[in-house]
Design an enzyme around this catalytic site. Structure first.
Site, PDB file in Angstrom:
ATOM      1  N   THR B 101      -5.483  32.318  32.602  1.00 27.65           N
ATOM      2  CA  THR B 101      -6.741  32.194  33.337  1.00 27.65           C
ATOM      3  C   THR B 101      -7.879  31.881  32.355  1.00 27.65           C
ATOM      4  O   THR B 101      -7.670  31.838  31.139  1.00 27.65           O
ATOM      5  CB  THR B 101      -7.111  33.514  34.055  1.00 27.65           C
ATOM      6  N   LYS B 125      -9.453  32.806  26.122  1.00 21.52           N
ATOM      7  CA  LYS B 125     -10.189  33.267  24.938  1.00 21.52           C
ATOM      8  C   LYS B 125     -11.038  34.511  25.205  1.00 21.52           C
ATOM      9  O   LYS B 125     -11.281  35.308  24.301  1.00 21.52           O
ATOM     10  CB  LYS B 125     -11.156  32.164  24.474  1.00 21.52           C
ATOM     11  N   LEU B 154      -1.956  23.158  18.430  1.00 21.41           N
ATOM     12  CA  LEU B 154      -1.892  23.063  16.964  1.00 21.41           C
ATOM     13  C   LEU B 154      -1.607  24.450  16.378  1.00 21.41           C
ATOM     14  O   LEU B 154      -2.158  25.445  16.846  1.00 21.41           O
ATOM     15  CB  LEU B 154      -3.219  22.544  16.397  1.00 21.41           C
ATOM     16  N   GLY B 205     -13.882  13.192  31.508  1.00 23.51           N
ATOM     17  CA  GLY B 205     -13.290  14.514  31.759  1.00 23.51           C
ATOM     18  C   GLY B 205     -13.219  15.379  30.508  1.00 23.51           C
ATOM     19  O   GLY B 205     -12.537  16.397  30.491  1.00 23.51           O
ATOM     20  N   GLU B 208     -16.929  20.060  30.856  1.00 21.12           N
ATOM     21  CA  GLU B 208     -16.981  20.736  32.151  1.00 21.12           C
ATOM     22  C   GLU B 208     -17.913  19.918  33.054  1.00 21.12           C
ATOM     23  O   GLU B 208     -18.697  19.109  32.553  1.00 21.12           O
ATOM     24  CB  GLU B 208     -17.561  22.147  31.959  1.00 21.12           C
ATOM     25  N   LYS B 223     -13.977  30.518  19.605  1.00 20.23           N
ATOM     26  CA  LYS B 223     -12.838  30.220  18.735  1.00 20.23           C
ATOM     27  C   LYS B 223     -13.084  30.756  17.325  1.00 20.23           C
ATOM     28  O   LYS B 223     -12.173  31.282  16.673  1.00 20.23           O
ATOM     29  CB  LYS B 223     -12.586  28.712  18.710  1.00 20.23           C
ATOM     30  N   GLY B 337      -6.203  19.647  25.942  1.00 19.32           N
ATOM     31  CA  GLY B 337      -5.288  18.925  26.825  1.00 19.32           C
ATOM     32  C   GLY B 337      -4.346  19.907  27.482  1.00 19.32           C
ATOM     33  O   GLY B 337      -3.908  20.869  26.852  1.00 19.32           O
TER      34      GLY B 337
END
Lengths: 360, 360
Positions: B101, B125, B154, B205, B208, B223, B337
């Site tokens: 989610t 996150k 990654l 795209g 947001e 992050k 992605g």
């Protein structure tokens, strides 16, 4: 202080990488204990003797072995050593056998470890590059890791395995897999004569005493075979056409003669580099691995590309896959060096220990 | 067909990433079985219902759930669904709870999974960025993985953990952690007006629906906090000064007004880029994590550097450590992605399964 969660290690090879590994493990002991992991180095062997203690060598014994080795002595002068061959008898399921040698003679021992069900960690490329018929067992064995064989401590093998295990499919791996040849290519690009670049690389310790061992491309080819086999493409080293970075006429002469005669090649490489520079390209010694085969040799990369902007001895590995198709997944950085090679081995040991630790 | 080596999965969130994950697991089933690994998706939940079957949902049930979701329907219209909260009761030690989610409300459920002793995998996150006092438990828990939260598929978190676990010490992590802002910086560098670049990114795209959510830098900051905390440096999101890529005057207006008024900023960004270009530099939105703190904002990188030669939406993460000191260990490539994010989650699940699989 053996306990239920202890993992026993046998370290084959006590050269630079083996010594650095043992030092790293000793230094990390508190950190490991904090995470409930007990690594016991029970066996430590050079080519002549095995230092062994059932309940794990003490820090004092290991320090003493390091001191002897630092003084150029074999482990066999130490107390209570055994023959190296006794490893085969002592190794138990769940133990980890670590090969930090560069020997072509450890394959039988590794295959025996497969039969026993021990973990295996390799920094040694050679056993993974034997004929596929006999080496296949190592690649299909679930408890083997060999991160340091390609890119030293860079997470190359782990990344390839992760991609494949999640169902991605490989289109190609393109890599600069030799720090030595990367350095040489950078020197040529900057306009240094070939012979000078070779001599500089040698005096910086980037090459073997006989630089032709690096210039042959054999080390790169071995890494390419390991990548290919890991990707499920069973390449044979003997099938590859490898482009060496020195002429066949200079194959048989002595090292000194080779270094003297190397300037015969200067004009040819200077011509190539001049042509490349005019085309905004840079020479790069690359390996290209695809399902169709492996190519190893001198390539010209666009200067503006990541491969073309690579500097000095750094390695570069680009994975092009079904999911990483428009732009590859790339790992780059120092791909050689004692400490990072040992760290790659150490990381593999920890991963195997983590996977089997839970067994108990 | 449950067996002793089966791992039960509960997947929270059945949006794009959740759906891709479930598809990837279904596709890889044969491959997994070959390696003796049986993943059973026992629970699948959207925000309104939990589809649950004790012995694992059948491929037909999962396909049917995908079809309903594809038609914009909630799982609650399916037979024999349960309340989402019943997960807390159904989750057992050794099961894996997966949070795909983007919800700020899953933390309590995750902390409950820690108490139970289940594995946890996050693409979300937000739970990792809460106040340190309550989030610390997640970072110290051994059975949690969250690779996809930084750089999608990654291998960023795995690499950081590997470096630290082998006793390396972190000097800095420098990263371009947003595909959206990477794309925007590339456009600016090419001379596109700011307002146009924002509109292009939105229509591709990459942002947001409200592009300010990306331009705020909050996603990059999250992050950075996750990387910092993983490295043992307990940063607080609320302590960071984050440089947004839009002016505070445009914070309260509607999306349409923002897009209309964005050209007010064109001259300022054009001026910056012109100056940078003259200095052989390129704008890059970077995060810099060191033991001293975190900086998130617009930076100027030398065009000849790897960071400066980064193109478009690719991510770039450079680890400078004690062992990777002269030259960093770098991971780069697509960092966003659906498919690669799901693959990162899948990889974490497999790793946890491999670690606990052996337990039985």
């Amino acid at each position: 202080m053996k306990n239920q969660n202890a993992i026993n290690l046998f370290v084959l090879g006590f050269g630079k990488v083996g010594q650095a590994l043992v030092r790293q493990i000793l230094s990390a002991r508190d950190l490991l204990n904090k995470h409930g992991m007990n690594l016991h180095i029970v066996g430590l062997s050079d080519s002549r003797a095995l230092l062994y203690r059932d309940e794990g060598l003490t820090a004092t014994q290991i320090q003493s072995a390091l001191t002897h080795k630092g003084q150029g002595q074999s482990l066999e002068i130490m107390d209570s050593t055994h023959s190296v061959d006794s490893i085969d008898r002592l190794l138990k399921p769940g133990d980890i056998l670590v090969d930090t040698t560069a020997s072509p003679h450890t394959t039988a021992r590794l295959l025996r470890a497969v039969e026993v069900g021990s973990g295996i960690v390799l920094a040694n490329k050679i056993p993974l590059c034997g004929p596929w018929a006999e080496t296949q067992k190592l690649f299909t064995y679930p408890n083997i890791k060999y991160e340091s064989t390609v890119g030293a401590g860079l997470p190359v093998i782990a990344t390839l395995k992760y991609l494949l295990s999640t169902g991605d499919s490989l289109e190609s791996i393109v890599g600069c897999l030799s720090g030595t040849l990367g350095y040489l290519c950078s020197c040529l690009e900057e306009g240094l004569p070939y012979s000078q670049a070779v001599k500089d690389a040698r005096s910086l310790g980037y090459t073997e005493p006989d630089p032709r061992q690096d210039l042959s491309g054999m080390d790169v080819a071995r890494k390419a075979v390991i990548l290919s086999r890991t990707a499920g493409i069973p390449a044979e080293l003997s099938d590859l056409s490898i482009e060496p970075l020195y002429p066949t006429e200079l194959e048989k002469v002595s090292v000194e003669e080779f270094l003297q005669l190397a300037d015969q090649e200067d004009a040819q490489y200077a011509g190539l580099v001049n042509w490349a520079t005019a085309e905004q390209k840079a020479p790069r010694y690359t390996a290209r691995i695809t399902p169709e085969g492996i190519q190893v040799g001198l390539d010209l990369a666009n200067k503006a590309s990541p491969l073309g902007s690579l500097k000095g001895p750094d390695n570069y590995i680009a994975f092009q896959t079904n999911r990483y198709s428009a732009s590859p997944l790339v790992i780059s950085g120092p791909g050689a060096g004692i400490e990072v090679t040992a760290a790659g081995v150490f990381g593999d040991i920890l991963q195997l220990a983590r996977e089997s630790h839970r067994r108990s």
